[in-house]
Scaffold this motif. Structure first.
Motif, PDB file in Angstrom:
ATOM      1  N   ARG A 134       4.023  12.514  30.294  1.00 44.42           N
ATOM      2  CA  ARG A 134       5.434  12.344  30.675  1.00 44.42           C
ATOM      3  C   ARG A 134       5.884  10.894  30.548  1.00 44.42           C
ATOM      4  NH1 ARG A 134       7.444  17.113  33.039  1.00 44.42           N
ATOM      5  NH2 ARG A 134       9.469  16.231  32.543  1.00 44.42           N
ATOM      6  N   GLU A 146       1.740  26.480  29.846  1.00 48.47           N
ATOM      7  CA  GLU A 146       3.166  26.327  30.154  1.00 48.47           C
ATOM      8  C   GLU A 146       3.672  24.921  29.884  1.00 48.47           C
ATOM      9  OE1 GLU A 146       3.914  27.872  34.040  1.00 48.47           O
ATOM     10  OE2 GLU A 146       3.077  29.832  33.509  1.00 48.47           O
ATOM     11  N   ASP A 147       2.843  23.908  30.167  1.00 52.34           N
ATOM     12  CA  ASP A 147       3.280  22.520  29.927  1.00 52.34           C
ATOM     13  C   ASP A 147       3.603  22.314  28.448  1.00 52.34           C
ATOM     14  OD1 ASP A 147       2.919  21.952  32.562  1.00 52.34           O
ATOM     15  OD2 ASP A 147       1.030  20.863  32.309  1.00 52.34           O
ATOM     16  N   LEU A 157       4.258  24.613  26.180  1.00 51.38           N
ATOM     17  CA  LEU A 157       5.394  25.434  25.734  1.00 51.38           C
ATOM     18  C   LEU A 157       6.720  24.800  26.153  1.00 51.38           C
ATOM     19  CD1 LEU A 157       3.970  29.023  26.355  1.00 51.38           C
ATOM     20  CD2 LEU A 157       4.249  27.831  24.170  1.00 51.38           C
ATOM     21  N   ARG A 158       6.747  24.168  27.339  1.00 50.89           N
ATOM     22  CA  ARG A 158       7.973  23.475  27.768  1.00 50.89           C
ATOM     23  C   ARG A 158       8.220  22.254  26.889  1.00 50.89           C
ATOM     24  NH1 ARG A 158       6.041  24.042  33.246  1.00 50.89           N
ATOM     25  NH2 ARG A 158       6.833  26.005  34.050  1.00 50.89           N
ATOM     26  N   PHE A 159       7.141  21.529  26.607  1.00 52.89           N
ATOM     27  CA  PHE A 159       7.247  20.332  25.758  1.00 52.89           C
ATOM     28  C   PHE A 159       7.815  20.703  24.391  1.00 52.89           C
ATOM     29  CE2 PHE A 159       4.916  17.943  22.406  1.00 52.89           C
ATOM     30  CZ  PHE A 159       5.455  16.681  22.602  1.00 52.89           C
ATOM     31  N   TYR A 160       7.233  21.715  23.746  1.00 51.07           N
ATOM     32  CA  TYR A 160       7.689  22.068  22.390  1.00 51.07           C
ATOM     33  C   TYR A 160       9.114  22.629  22.417  1.00 51.07           C
ATOM     34  CZ  TYR A 160       2.921  21.230  20.875  1.00 51.07           C
ATOM     35  OH  TYR A 160       1.718  20.636  20.600  1.00 51.07           O
ATOM     36  N   SER A 161       9.418  23.395  23.445  1.00 52.73           N
ATOM     37  CA  SER A 161      10.766  23.940  23.547  1.00 52.73           C
ATOM     38  C   SER A 161      11.781  22.798  23.690  1.00 52.73           C
ATOM     39  CB  SER A 161      10.817  24.898  24.738  1.00 52.73           C
ATOM     40  OG  SER A 161      12.119  25.060  25.166  1.00 52.73           O
ATOM     41  N   ARG A 162      11.431  21.807  24.509  1.00 51.06           N
ATOM     42  CA  ARG A 162      12.305  20.628  24.697  1.00 51.06           C
ATOM     43  C   ARG A 162      12.544  19.904  23.373  1.00 51.06           C
ATOM     44  NH1 ARG A 162      15.530  17.276  25.548  1.00 51.06           N
ATOM     45  NH2 ARG A 162      15.693  15.772  27.234  1.00 51.06           N
TER      46      ARG A 162
END
Ligand SMILES: CC(C)(COP(=O)(O)OP(=O)(O)OC[C@H]1O[C@@H](n2cnc3c(N)ncnc32)[C@H](O)[C@@H]1OP(=O)(O)O)[C@@H](O)C(=O)NCCC(=O)NCCS
Length: 154
Positions: A85, A117-118, A120-125
């Motif tokens: 982060r 999940e971390d 998947l959130r990163f790539y989605s962002r």
């Protein structure tokens, strides 16, 4: 992003550290496939780039991308837990994407564990879209989500 994060190409001396981080951060609970030998092979491969994010002399993480004719495949990426982060992942991906765009490659593809999940959130962002589920990609019962991002033509 933390000021001072820089990206450089990995050298053979980085292979052991990269493989060790892969084992802890990505391959935990799986057979260790990204051994130092395999990482060293990627570093030497003309169709791949292995990059390291660092602040000063301290490595924060790494990423490995293999370039094809129309698709660049992000094979592996991890940032040390205590360095997450802070923008290192985003900076490495931007570096690798610039190379892909300069080569006229149209899209980036990657696989992530369906329960990560971390990631998947990163790539989605970062604008990646989930395309498919690949059953048993990592091991029996451990599926992968296939993600893709189109690159704007330059
Ligand atoms: C996925 C990973 C590489 C992201 O690296 P990172 O350096 O922490 O990511 P960044 O700091 O560049 O994050 C960029 C943006 O992505 C999003 N993001 C990153 N991690 C996130 C998380 N855990 N939860 C929610 N959003 C997240 C945020 O929007 C973030 O921006 P912000 O911090 O300004 O809000 C890192 O979490 C990691 O190494 N995980 C373990 C290994 C792994 O899963 N690798 C990917 C396997 S495919």
């Amino acid at each position: 992003m933390v000021a001072g994060i820089a990206i450089r190409l990995a050298t053979a001396e980085d292979a052991t550290g990269i493989a060790a981080l892969s084992r802890i951060a990505i391959e935990s609970g799986l057979p260790w496939r990204w051994t130092p030998t395999r990482v060293r092979r990627c570093i030497a491969d003309a169709a791949s780039n292995v990059v390291v994010a660092h602040v000063g002399g301290s490595p924060l993480g790494f990423a490995i991308m293999k370039y094809g004719d129309d698709t660049a495949h992000l094979l592996l990426m991890a940032v040390h837990r205590d360095a997450r982060r802070r923008g290192a992942g985003r900076a490495m991906l931007a570096w690798l994407e610039q190379v892909a765009q300069a080569a006229g490659i149209g899209r980036i593809r990657l696989e992530a564990r369906h329960d990560n999940e971390d990631a998947l959130r990163f790539y989605s962002r970062l604008g990646f879209v989930q395309m498919a589920l690949s059953h048993g990609y990592y091991a029996p019962g451990i599926d992968a989500v296939v993600l893709e991002r189109r690159l704007a033509a330059r």
